[in-house]
Design a protein around this motif. Structure first.
Motif, PDB file in Angstrom:
ATOM      1  N   ALA A  18       0.688  -1.175  -0.101  1.00 11.43           N
ATOM      2  CA  ALA A  18       0.061   0.069  -0.003  1.00 11.43           C
ATOM      3  C   ALA A  18       0.964   1.203  -0.001  1.00 11.43           C
ATOM      4  CB  ALA A  18      -0.768  -0.050   1.097  1.00 11.43           C
ATOM      5  N   CYS A  19       0.434   2.400  -0.532  1.00  9.66           N
ATOM      6  CA  CYS A  19       0.967   3.263  -0.543  1.00  9.66           C
ATOM      7  C   CYS A  19       1.389   3.874   1.279  1.00  9.66           C
ATOM      8  CB  CYS A  19       0.184   4.815  -0.881  1.00  9.66           C
ATOM      9  SG  CYS A  19      -0.437   4.497  -2.635  1.00  9.66           S
ATOM     10  N   ALA A  20       2.387   4.559   1.279  1.00 14.60           N
ATOM     11  CA  ALA A  20       2.884   4.922   2.838  1.00 14.60           C
ATOM     12  C   ALA A  20       1.679   5.611   3.385  1.00 14.60           C
ATOM     13  CB  ALA A  20       4.373   5.210   2.907  1.00 14.60           C
ATOM     14  N   GLY A  21       0.989   5.227   4.439  1.00 11.48           N
ATOM     15  CA  GLY A  21       0.189   6.344   5.097  1.00 11.48           C
ATOM     16  C   GLY A  21      -1.049   6.035   4.572  1.00 11.48           C
ATOM     17  N   CYS A  22      -1.477   4.796   3.658  1.00  9.54           N
ATOM     18  CA  CYS A  22      -2.991   4.317   3.202  1.00  9.54           C
ATOM     19  C   CYS A  22      -3.740   3.787   4.372  1.00  9.54           C
ATOM     20  CB  CYS A  22      -2.663   3.404   2.242  1.00  9.54           C
ATOM     21  SG  CYS A  22      -4.122   2.869   1.730  1.00  9.54           S
ATOM     22  N   VAL A  23      -4.748   4.496   4.453  1.00  8.12           N
ATOM     23  CA  VAL A  23      -5.694   3.894   5.576  1.00  8.12           C
ATOM     24  C   VAL A  23      -6.634   2.735   5.257  1.00  8.12           C
ATOM     25  CG1 VAL A  23      -5.834   6.020   7.024  1.00  8.12           C
ATOM     26  CG2 VAL A  23      -7.271   5.836   5.184  1.00  8.12           C
ATOM     27  N   SER A  46      -8.705  -4.217  -7.355  1.00  4.59           N
ATOM     28  CA  SER A  46      -8.633  -2.919  -6.593  1.00  4.59           C
ATOM     29  C   SER A  46      -7.569  -2.798  -5.829  1.00  4.59           C
ATOM     30  CB  SER A  46     -10.013  -3.065  -5.510  1.00  4.59           C
ATOM     31  OG  SER A  46      -9.657  -4.173  -4.711  1.00  4.59           O
ATOM     32  N   CYS A  47      -7.347  -1.512  -5.243  1.00  9.00           N
ATOM     33  CA  CYS A  47      -6.265  -1.192  -4.283  1.00  9.00           C
ATOM     34  C   CYS A  47      -6.054  -2.464  -3.167  1.00  9.00           C
ATOM     35  CB  CYS A  47      -6.373  -0.018  -3.463  1.00  9.00           C
ATOM     36  SG  CYS A  47      -5.822   1.263  -4.476  1.00  9.00           S
ATOM     37  N   SER A  48      -7.319  -2.950  -2.643  1.00  4.44           N
ATOM     38  CA  SER A  48      -7.150  -3.987  -1.721  1.00  4.44           C
ATOM     39  C   SER A  48      -6.525  -5.329  -2.311  1.00  4.44           C
ATOM     40  CB  SER A  48      -8.471  -4.382  -1.073  1.00  4.44           C
ATOM     41  OG  SER A  48      -9.529  -4.195  -1.788  1.00  4.44           O
ATOM     42  N   PRO A 205     -10.140   7.861   2.516  1.00  2.00           N
ATOM     43  CA  PRO A 205      -9.373   8.970   1.905  1.00  2.00           C
ATOM     44  C   PRO A 205      -8.113   8.598   1.272  1.00  2.00           C
ATOM     45  CG  PRO A 205      -9.841   9.690   4.311  1.00  2.00           C
ATOM     46  CD  PRO A 205      -9.979   8.290   4.037  1.00  2.00           C
ATOM     47  N   CYS A 206      -8.068   8.780   0.016  1.00  2.00           N
ATOM     48  CA  CYS A 206      -7.013   8.146  -0.956  1.00  2.00           C
ATOM     49  C   CYS A 206      -5.781   9.262  -1.148  1.00  2.00           C
ATOM     50  CB  CYS A 206      -7.418   7.700  -2.141  1.00  2.00           C
ATOM     51  SG  CYS A 206      -6.418   6.957  -3.449  1.00  2.00           S
ATOM     52  N   LEU A 207      -4.705   8.752  -0.884  1.00  2.00           N
ATOM     53  CA  LEU A 207      -3.620   9.818  -0.723  1.00  2.00           C
ATOM     54  C   LEU A 207      -3.513  10.566  -2.254  1.00  2.00           C
ATOM     55  CD1 LEU A 207      -1.146   7.841   1.634  1.00  2.00           C
ATOM     56  CD2 LEU A 207      -2.941   9.746   2.371  1.00  2.00           C
TER      57      LEU A 207
HETATM   58  S1  SF4 Z   1      -6.231   3.711  -1.613  1.00  2.00           S
HETATM   59 FE1  SF4 Z   1      -5.109   5.273  -2.344  1.00  2.00          FE
HETATM   60  S2  SF4 Z   1      -3.440   5.346  -0.868  1.00  2.00           S
HETATM   61 FE2  SF4 Z   1      -4.476   3.487  -0.459  1.00  2.00          FE
HETATM   62  S3  SF4 Z   1      -3.101   2.244  -1.703  1.00  2.00           S
HETATM   63 FE3  SF4 Z   1      -4.759   2.655  -3.013  1.00  2.00          FE
HETATM   64  S4  SF4 Z   1      -3.939   4.620  -4.127  1.00  2.00           S
HETATM   65 FE4  SF4 Z   1      -2.718   4.149  -2.226  1.00  2.00          FE
END
Ligand code: SF4
Ligand SMILES: Cc1ncc(C[n+]2csc(CCOP(=O)(O)OP(=O)(O)O)c2C)c(N)n1
Ligand SMILES: [Mg+2]
Length: 293
Positions: A18-23, A46-48, A205-207
């Protein structure tokens, strides 16, 4: 500031991408620990899916099937039925998808599963756009938010998926936020104990997608809750609405100020957004107040 009290059973491993700081990663950790080891996962593209990764390097300790964007709820339904056929009634089937995979592309599968009241726990990580493919708009993107495909701001409002789900009269629907982790863990534990279709929508909230600073996603989520943009509540059997956190004590401005996707807003556009939030809030509180016993 809330101090979360929950036990970390090590269901979510470090070293994910994940991006550093991703909730979303933070939320996934709380969710996987709350749901426990007797769980089978399904994840939509997806990101997950990226965060979890594939076997044998997965960040999840549970087995996870990577499905298609259209079919996460259908895959979860099939897995649950196979488990039932084996007599494994207590194994939780956890479905993880983004808003694109829930509000848009996977909605037919989710609606069908909900109509059949399949015994699945469906989590939607709602970052209000197609983020792992570069930040295009989804039907969850709010009015006026800039995305890669709506650079001047989206011209339509966010789809009210929760009311669509409530119309299915499924036993449990809830919203939660990484700013309220005890609320999140409690809702997962509650949903896990209910038989039938449960859907929990998590504000993410996506960085890069929202233009939020690396250390500000939790703060942004909290402001979203406190401004009433993302109220925390639950709906039982499609009709009993309950607020779960005291909220809406400020206008939307501090929430918007944390995000670059709203930096182009005129005063008029800001006022339209505030009016929409106020109207949705009034509608929600009326549902809570008129809740049948
Ligand atoms: S949800 Fe946004 S912040 Fe998290 S991994 Fe995906 S792109 Fe990065
Ligand atoms: C039918 C279909 N169309 C497009 C894609 C490509 N795709 C993979 S993930 C994704 C974005 C999903 O967005 P969302 O569900 O919101 O998850 P997020 O990336 O924001 O976490 C897209 C468009 C796909 N896999 N299947
Ligand atoms: Mg998304």
């Amino acid at each position: 500031m809330e101090k979360i009290s929950y036990s970390d059973e090590g269901q979510f491993c470090s070293g994910h991408v994940a991006c550093a700081g991703c909730v979303e990663a933070l939320s996934m950790r709380v969710i996987l620990n709350a749901v426990g080891p007797d769980t089978v996962g399904v994840v939509a593209p997806s990101c997950s899916a990226v965060i979890l990764g594939g076997h044998p390097m997965s960040a999840a300790k549970i087995p996870v099937l990577h499905g298609t964007l259209e079919s996460a709820a259908a895959s979860a339904s099939g897995i649950k039925r196979a488990l039932l056929a084996q007599g494994r009634d207590d194994t939780t089937v956890l479905c993880l998808a983004g808003d694109g995979g829930t509000y848009d592309i996977g909605l037919q599968a989710l609606s069908s599963a909900a109509e059949r009241n399949e015994d699945i726990l469906y989590i939607c990580f709602d970052n209000e756009g197609y983020m792992n493919t570069g930040g295009q708009k989804s039907s969850s993107t709010p009015l006026n938010a800039a995305t890669g495909s709506t650079p001047l701001g989206k011209v339509t409002r966010k789809k009210n998926l929760i009311e669509i789900l409530a119309a299915h009269r499924i036993p449990y629907i809830a919203t939660t936020s990484p700013s309220h982790l005890s609320d999140m863990a409690a809702k997962i534990e509650k949903a896990k104990a209910i038989r039938g279709t449960k859907v929990i929508i998590v504000l993410i909230p996506c960085l890069p997608g929202w233009g939020v600073a690396d250390n500000a996603a939790v703060k942004t989520a909290r402001l979203g809750v406190e401004s009433g943009v993302f109220p925390l509540f639950e709906i039982e059997d499609g009709v009993r609405y309950t607020m779960t956190v005291d909220q809406k004590n400020q206008p939307i401005d501090a929430y918007l100020a944390e995000q670059k996707r709203y930096r182009h807003l005129s005063d008029d556009a800001r006022n339209k957004l505030q009016a929409e939030v106020d109207e949705t809030w009034a509608r929600l509180t009326a549902m809570v107040d008129n809740c049948p016993l």
